[in-house]
Design an enzyme around this catalytic site. Structure first.
Site, PDB file in Angstrom:
ATOM      1  N   MET A  91       0.855  -1.192   0.000  1.00 20.98           N
ATOM      2  CA  MET A  91       0.000   0.000   0.000  1.00 20.98           C
ATOM      3  C   MET A  91       0.891   1.242   0.000  1.00 20.98           C
ATOM      4  SD  MET A  91      -3.424  -0.934   2.075  1.00 20.98           S
ATOM      5  CE  MET A  91      -2.843  -0.529   3.700  1.00 20.98           C
TER       6      MET A  91
ATOM      7  N   HIS B  61       8.971   0.920   3.658  1.00 20.85           N
ATOM      8  CA  HIS B  61      10.034   0.921   4.662  1.00 20.85           C
ATOM      9  C   HIS B  61      10.891  -0.327   4.438  1.00 20.85           C
ATOM     10  CE1 HIS B  61       7.510  -2.071   6.569  1.00 20.85           C
ATOM     11  NE2 HIS B  61       6.515  -1.199   6.663  1.00 20.85           N
TER      12      HIS B  61
ATOM     13  N   HIS C 126       9.284  -3.674   3.537  1.00 23.18           N
ATOM     14  CA  HIS C 126       8.906  -3.867   2.125  1.00 23.18           C
ATOM     15  C   HIS C 126      10.145  -4.168   1.285  1.00 23.18           C
ATOM     16  CE1 HIS C 126       5.580  -1.049   3.464  1.00 23.18           C
ATOM     17  NE2 HIS C 126       4.883  -2.049   2.943  1.00 23.18           N
TER      18      HIS C 126
ATOM     19  N   GLY D 160       4.762 -10.133   4.154  1.00 25.05           N
ATOM     20  CA  GLY D 160       5.535 -10.029   5.395  1.00 25.05           C
ATOM     21  C   GLY D 160       4.883 -10.810   6.525  1.00 25.05           C
TER      22      GLY D 160
ATOM     23  N   LYS E  75       4.905 -10.004   9.469  1.00 22.34           N
ATOM     24  CA  LYS E  75       4.326  -9.121  10.482  1.00 22.34           C
ATOM     25  C   LYS E  75       2.800  -9.223  10.482  1.00 22.34           C
ATOM     26  CE  LYS E  75       3.641  -4.930  10.343  1.00 22.34           C
ATOM     27  NZ  LYS E  75       2.749  -3.878  10.736  1.00 22.34           N
TER      28      LYS E  75
ATOM     29  N   SER F 150       4.268   1.038   8.242  1.00 21.16           N
ATOM     30  CA  SER F 150       4.005   2.377   7.695  1.00 21.16           C
ATOM     31  C   SER F 150       3.306   3.234   8.747  1.00 21.16           C
ATOM     32  CB  SER F 150       3.120   2.277   6.451  1.00 21.16           C
ATOM     33  OG  SER F 150       3.707   1.384   5.530  1.00 21.16           O
ATOM     34  N   ARG F 151       2.575   2.595   9.662  1.00 23.69           N
ATOM     35  CA  ARG F 151       1.816   3.344  10.670  1.00 23.69           C
ATOM     36  C   ARG F 151       2.705   3.869  11.803  1.00 23.69           C
ATOM     37  NH1 ARG F 151      -2.470  -0.499   9.007  1.00 23.69           N
ATOM     38  NH2 ARG F 151      -4.166   0.791   8.213  1.00 23.69           N
TER      39      ARG F 151
HETATM   40  O1  PAF Z   1      -0.137  -5.953   3.539  1.00 22.29           O
HETATM   41  C1  PAF Z   1      -0.544  -4.991   2.853  1.00 22.29           C
HETATM   42  O2  PAF Z   1       0.161  -3.979   2.669  1.00 22.29           O
HETATM   43  C2  PAF Z   1      -1.927  -5.051   2.227  1.00 22.29           C
HETATM   44  O3  PAF Z   1      -2.826  -5.682   3.076  1.00 22.29           O
HETATM   45  C3  PAF Z   1      -1.927  -5.701   0.836  1.00 22.29           C
HETATM   46  C4  PAF Z   1      -1.486  -7.144   0.905  1.00 22.29           C
HETATM   47  C5  PAF Z   1      -0.992  -4.916  -0.076  1.00 22.29           C
HETATM   48  C6  PAF Z   1      -3.338  -5.663   0.251  1.00 22.29           C
HETATM   49  O4  PAF Z   1      -3.811  -4.362   0.113  1.00 22.29           O
END
Ligand code: PAF
Length: 293
Positions: free
Chosen positions: A40, A44, A47, A157, A159, A196-197
């Site tokens: 999304m 960071h 990812h 991930g 997480k 990200s949060r």
């Molecule tokens: O883990 C995420 O960032 C989201 O849930 C995903 C898998 C990209 C789906 O929107």
């Protein structure tokens, strides 16, 4: 012209489904094994570790950047979710990603879309219980991304442990021809799981947020010392939150990593999962206890 920060300079961005599908089909048609890293955005190190694994295991890597509205509840952070697209693009280019799929909401959800993918039962456990409808949004968008990109492998991930269980079950139940690879949690130096949060936290909250990791380490330590009773382990984990004033525990559970059902005893291994609100920010973390034999 490549971006000045680009080492590779091959990154192509697609905003339409047709163009994205044509590009990934061209790569796969040329015999390349294609990896997909769904995101999304607001990228960071976590990812980037997914991208690193994808590069190691595939010939070409695609990433998607799409803040999926259907996985946010009405009172959640959809509107304020960070969208630093240019920064994300630079990071992906630097990491050697070839294709980026960044569709609009209208492209992904045309007017009148009423079809959902739901993994019954599992979708109402852990985060699914606290966030009704969340996993239906995740499985629907991930199905769509799989149909659009048609990757050989997709990277997620650890997480988001409940998300991993839900997606694995969906792929199995619906016979998606995609291999799912799950990559370890990436942490800040002090133990906070990358998210990200985390960007929402002020300095005090950032310190208080460490209780999530601390509670998991406490459980791991007790399990390593011989405690196998899941109720006792969970109680010890929850106790860590008693002195964290600014933190509200959502759940602290010890479950089977596949079914997400609670376990009574951790001898066969277990997923220890926690979610808590630090101020208004909901954070999650987990640790997997290996079987003791
Ligand atoms: O883990 C995420 O960032 C989201 O849930 C995903 C898998 C990209 C789906 O929107």
């Amino acid at each position: 012209m490549g971006h000045p920060l680009s080492l590779h300079g091959h990154l192509k961005i697609f905003t339409t489904i047709d163009e994205m599908r044509a590009a990934s089909r061209a790569l796969r048609g040329a015999g390349k094994r294609l990896g997909l890293v769904p995101t999304m955005g607001a990228l960071h190190e976590g990812h980037l570790s997914l991208v690193g694994s994808a590069r190691a295991q595939c010939d070409a890597v695609a990433a998607s950047i799409f803040v999926n509205p259907t996985q946010f509840g009405p009172n959640e952070d959809l509107a304020k979710y960070p969208r630093p697209f240019e920064r994300d693009r630079e990071m992906l280019e630097r990491e050697g990603v070839e294709l980026v799929f960044a569709p609009s909401v209208e492209e992904m959800y045309p007017a009148g879309a009423v079809t959902w993918v739901t993994v019954e039962d599992l979708c109402s456990k852990l985060d699914g219980r606290s966030r009704p409808g969340h996993f239906r949004g995740v499985t629907t968008v991930v199905s769509k991304l799989f149909h659009v990109v048609e990757p050989d492998v997709a990277f997620f991930g650890q997480k988001d442990a409940a998300q991993v269980a839900v997606i694995r079950r969906m792929v199995r139940d619906l016979n998606f021809a995609v291999e799912i690879v799950v990559c370890p949690i990436v942490r800040e130096a002090d133990g906070l799981a990358m998210s990200s949060r985390n960007a929402y936290l002020d300095a005090k909250q950032r310190r208080e947020a460490l209780v999530l990791h601390r509670s998991l380490m406490r459980v791991e330590e007790l399990a390593r010392a011989g405690e196998r009773d899941a109720a006792k382990l969970a109680a010890a984990g929850r106790a860590e939150f008693e002195n964290a004033e600014a933190v509200r525990l959502d759940y602290f559970e010890i479950v089977d990593a596949e079914t997400l059902d609670p376990v009574a005893d951790v001898s066969d291994g277990a997923l220890v999962a926690v979610a808590a609100y630090v101020g208004a920010t909901r954070l999650i973390d987990n640790v997997v206890l290996a079987p003791y034999r």
